[in-house]
Design a protein around this motif. Structure first.
Motif, PDB file in Angstrom:
ATOM      1  N   PRO A 109     -69.410  62.621  73.248  1.00 61.31           N
ATOM      2  CA  PRO A 109     -69.495  62.793  74.702  1.00 61.31           C
ATOM      3  C   PRO A 109     -68.289  63.513  75.292  1.00 61.31           C
ATOM      4  O   PRO A 109     -68.416  64.188  76.324  1.00 61.31           O
TER       5      PRO A 109
ATOM      6  N   TRP B 295     -72.885  70.618  72.143  1.00 63.15           N
ATOM      7  CA  TRP B 295     -73.795  70.290  73.246  1.00 63.15           C
ATOM      8  C   TRP B 295     -74.398  71.603  73.744  1.00 63.15           C
ATOM      9  O   TRP B 295     -73.882  72.247  74.643  1.00 63.15           O
TER      10      TRP B 295
ATOM     11  N   TRP C  79     -78.105  60.651  69.876  1.00 61.89           N
ATOM     12  CA  TRP C  79     -76.993  61.609  69.944  1.00 61.89           C
ATOM     13  C   TRP C  79     -75.934  61.357  68.876  1.00 61.89           C
ATOM     14  O   TRP C  79     -74.798  61.827  68.979  1.00 61.89           O
TER      15      TRP C  79
ATOM     16  N   LYS D  96     -76.266  63.242  79.582  1.00 55.49           N
ATOM     17  CA  LYS D  96     -76.683  63.659  78.247  1.00 55.49           C
ATOM     18  C   LYS D  96     -78.150  63.325  78.002  1.00 55.49           C
ATOM     19  O   LYS D  96     -78.870  64.086  77.333  1.00 55.49           O
TER      20      LYS D  96
ATOM     21  N   LEU E 285     -68.733  67.114  75.965  1.00 56.01           N
ATOM     22  CA  LEU E 285     -69.550  67.468  77.123  1.00 56.01           C
ATOM     23  C   LEU E 285     -68.805  67.158  78.418  1.00 56.01           C
ATOM     24  O   LEU E 285     -68.630  68.034  79.272  1.00 56.01           O
TER      25      LEU E 285
ATOM     26  N   PHE F 252     -72.559  72.737  79.322  1.00 58.07           N
ATOM     27  CA  PHE F 252     -73.627  72.731  78.314  1.00 58.07           C
ATOM     28  C   PHE F 252     -74.061  74.165  78.073  1.00 58.07           C
ATOM     29  O   PHE F 252     -74.444  74.867  79.006  1.00 58.07           O
TER      30      PHE F 252
END
Length: 523
Positions: free
Chosen positions: A215, A140, A210, A92, A218, A130
């Motif tokens: 997360p 994302w 972020w 990320k 992603l 992504f």
């Protein structure tokens, strides 16, 4: 995803819209595609940002040992050197460091059109999950993270400006396993056992750059937390993301990586939506779907880093890239130059295929000098020989004096000779590269247009060559040839007998690469 959205799509196909089977029943591949013969692809994204580490950087940066995926062996060391340990600086953060600060879609599109490309494709989403577009269903994305711009949207505008059919590629078909290394930790060293950032939660982002992003959107959930319901919802979201991609950006073509429709019916539903959207807009289906999908007549067959072994009556596509990694890397090993790209194009076109060439952009969005030098030469050759390329059709046979490399292989070790034979028999990944032995000076490929036959001498040198397929008594039954000219109009002396056509390849030719001859009367 909200319950309302989930309940609104009880099945992938919508009522009152045509099914995939209905849409493809009378489908014909559009002329914009079948006549193009040459396209450009930008396989470019967040994984272009790291200096080194191969084409699956996002996966391999979490692997101290990549096993047999040796093309990614430099990713983990590069991550430590360029960014930091993946427990603290994960993919990320790599995405956030990607700024694409020199990207100029208009300039690139203008250049690609000038070099002779007839359609353009941009990578929309890679295995990293992504989205390089302003996605409603995946936060994302390149608008929220990294470049802070709608990359697909910007290229779509440029493609329309320069009247280039616009395609997108999706490689997002292996989400459930590709990201598994991100949930691990070092097996050795000072940070042994410290979890990588795939284990972080949305709450862990409070106060960080972020914050508000999860997360798990992603990388996916850690494997132990995945349920059948979560997997089903992931696939529904995949459909929503891709349907938005093909409709909001009104794409002319979608290309799938992997083998078969992504996730089965979800991938097919996106193709159905693409075709339905095209039908409503144009009154007929002008869209194209491509992939390694061999059991569906409405899909363009895709051959990666290779070529067909025969003339295919159905349109197909060969995809190649200049290096071994697809994404630009400073340590990339070049596998193609202008010569081999041109040879691949002649071979692919002769078998009724299009060549789609990937251009490896620098992470900042510009062309490297060495990449541009190759493209300049390819473009010059394409423009000199365009009459033999665009809207061309295959002849009865795709070439003459075939397998010249094998015929000249007397000094090659047995193991290498067997490898060449095996390569010649395969399709996927059977490409000839700069390391391949050169073609014989008399091996040719053919294309036709109207009543003209074009012969591409792949590795020309001054002197006489003989083509048995154009002898009067050959199985191809050619007619009496009236004239042979080079593409600059210079006439060539020739002699046609029962056994063969013999003609002179001049010392001075329009290009140092494959020489193209216009043959009239044979058809």
């Amino acid at each position: 995803m909200s319950l309302a959205i989930l309940c609104s799509i009880p099945s992938y196909a919508q009522e009152k819209e045509k099914s995939w089977e209905e849409l493809k029943q009378n489908y014909e591949f559009p002329a914009w595609y079948t006549e193009a013969r040459f396209g450009i692809w930008l396989h470019w994204g967040g994984q272009s940002q790291p200096d080194n580490g191969g084409g699956w950087y996002a996966r391999h940066m979490y692997m101290q040992d990549v096993g047999d995926e040796t093309f990614g062996k430099d990713a983990y060391p590069n991550q430590l050197r360029q960014y930091g340990h993946p427990s603290k600086f994960g993919y990320k953060e790599v995405l956030q460091s990607w700024k694409a600060e020199k990207l100029d879609p208009d300039a690139l599109m203008k250049y690609f059109k000038e070099m002779g490309a007839k359609y353009f494709m941009i990578l929309a989403v890679h295995h990293d999950h992504f989205d390089n577009f302003n996605s409603t269903y995946q936060k994302w994305n390149s608008v929220n993270v990294g470049p802070k711009r709608d990359i697909v949207g910007d290229f779509r505008k440029s493609a329309r400006k320069y009247q280039m059919p616009f395609a997108v590629s999706s490689h997002d078909d292996r989400y459930l396993n590709w990201w598994l290394p991100a949930f691990g930790s070092d097996k050795s060293g000072p940070l042994k056992g410290v979890p990588y950032d795939g284990n972080l939660t949305k709450e862990d982002g409070k106060g960080l750059w972020w914050e508000g992003l999860d997360p798990a959107d992603l990388y996916g959930l850690p494997p132990a937390k995945r349920t059948p319901e979560w997997i089903a919802n992931m696939k529904r979201t995949w459909v929503l993301r891709h349907k938005e991609l093909v409709t909001k950006y009104d794409v002319d073509m979608i290309w799938y990586d992997g083998y078969g429709f992504p996730y089965g019916e979800p991938g097919k539903e996106v193709c159905r939506t693409l075709f339905e959207n095209s039908l409503k807009k144009n009154g007929k289906i002008m869209a194209v779907a491509a992939g390694k999908i061999s059991d569906d007549d409405a899909i363009v067959k895709d051959i990666e880093c290779g070529t067909s072994n025969e003339i295919n009556p159905k349109p197909w596509q060969g995809i190649i890239t200049t290096s071994s990694g697809w994404f630009y890397k400073k340590d990339r090993e070049m596998v193609h130059n202008a010569r081999t790209i041109i040879e691949m194009m002649a071979d692919v076109n002769s078998k009724n295929g299009n060549l789609l060439l990937n251009v490896e952009l620098l992470p900042n969005g510009s062309l490297s000098p060495d990449e541009k030098a190759i493209l300049d030469e390819v473009g010059a050759w394409v423009n000199k020989n365009s009459a033999a390329i665009y809207a061309s059709k295959p002849w009865k046979v795709y070439g003459d004096n075939l397998n010249s490399v094998l015929k000249r292989a007397t000094n090659i070790a047995n193991a290498d000779l067997e490898a060449l034979k095996k390569q010649a028999e395969s399709e996927q990944f059977n490409q000839r590269t700069i390391k391949s032995p050169p073609y014989g000076n008399d091996e040719v490929r053919f294309t036709t247009k109207g009543d003209i036959l074009y012969a591409f001498v792949l590795n020309p040198t001054e002197g006489e060559i003989a083509l048995p397929t154009l002898g009067f008594k050959s199985k191809q039954s050619p007619k009496k040839i009236r004239s042979i000219k080079m593409m600059d109009g210079k006439k060539v002396t020739f002699r046609q007998t029962d056994e063969k056509l013999t003609f002179l390849v001049p010392a001075h030719r329009p290009s140092k690469y494959a020489a193209v001859f216009e043959i009239k009367g044979a058809l």
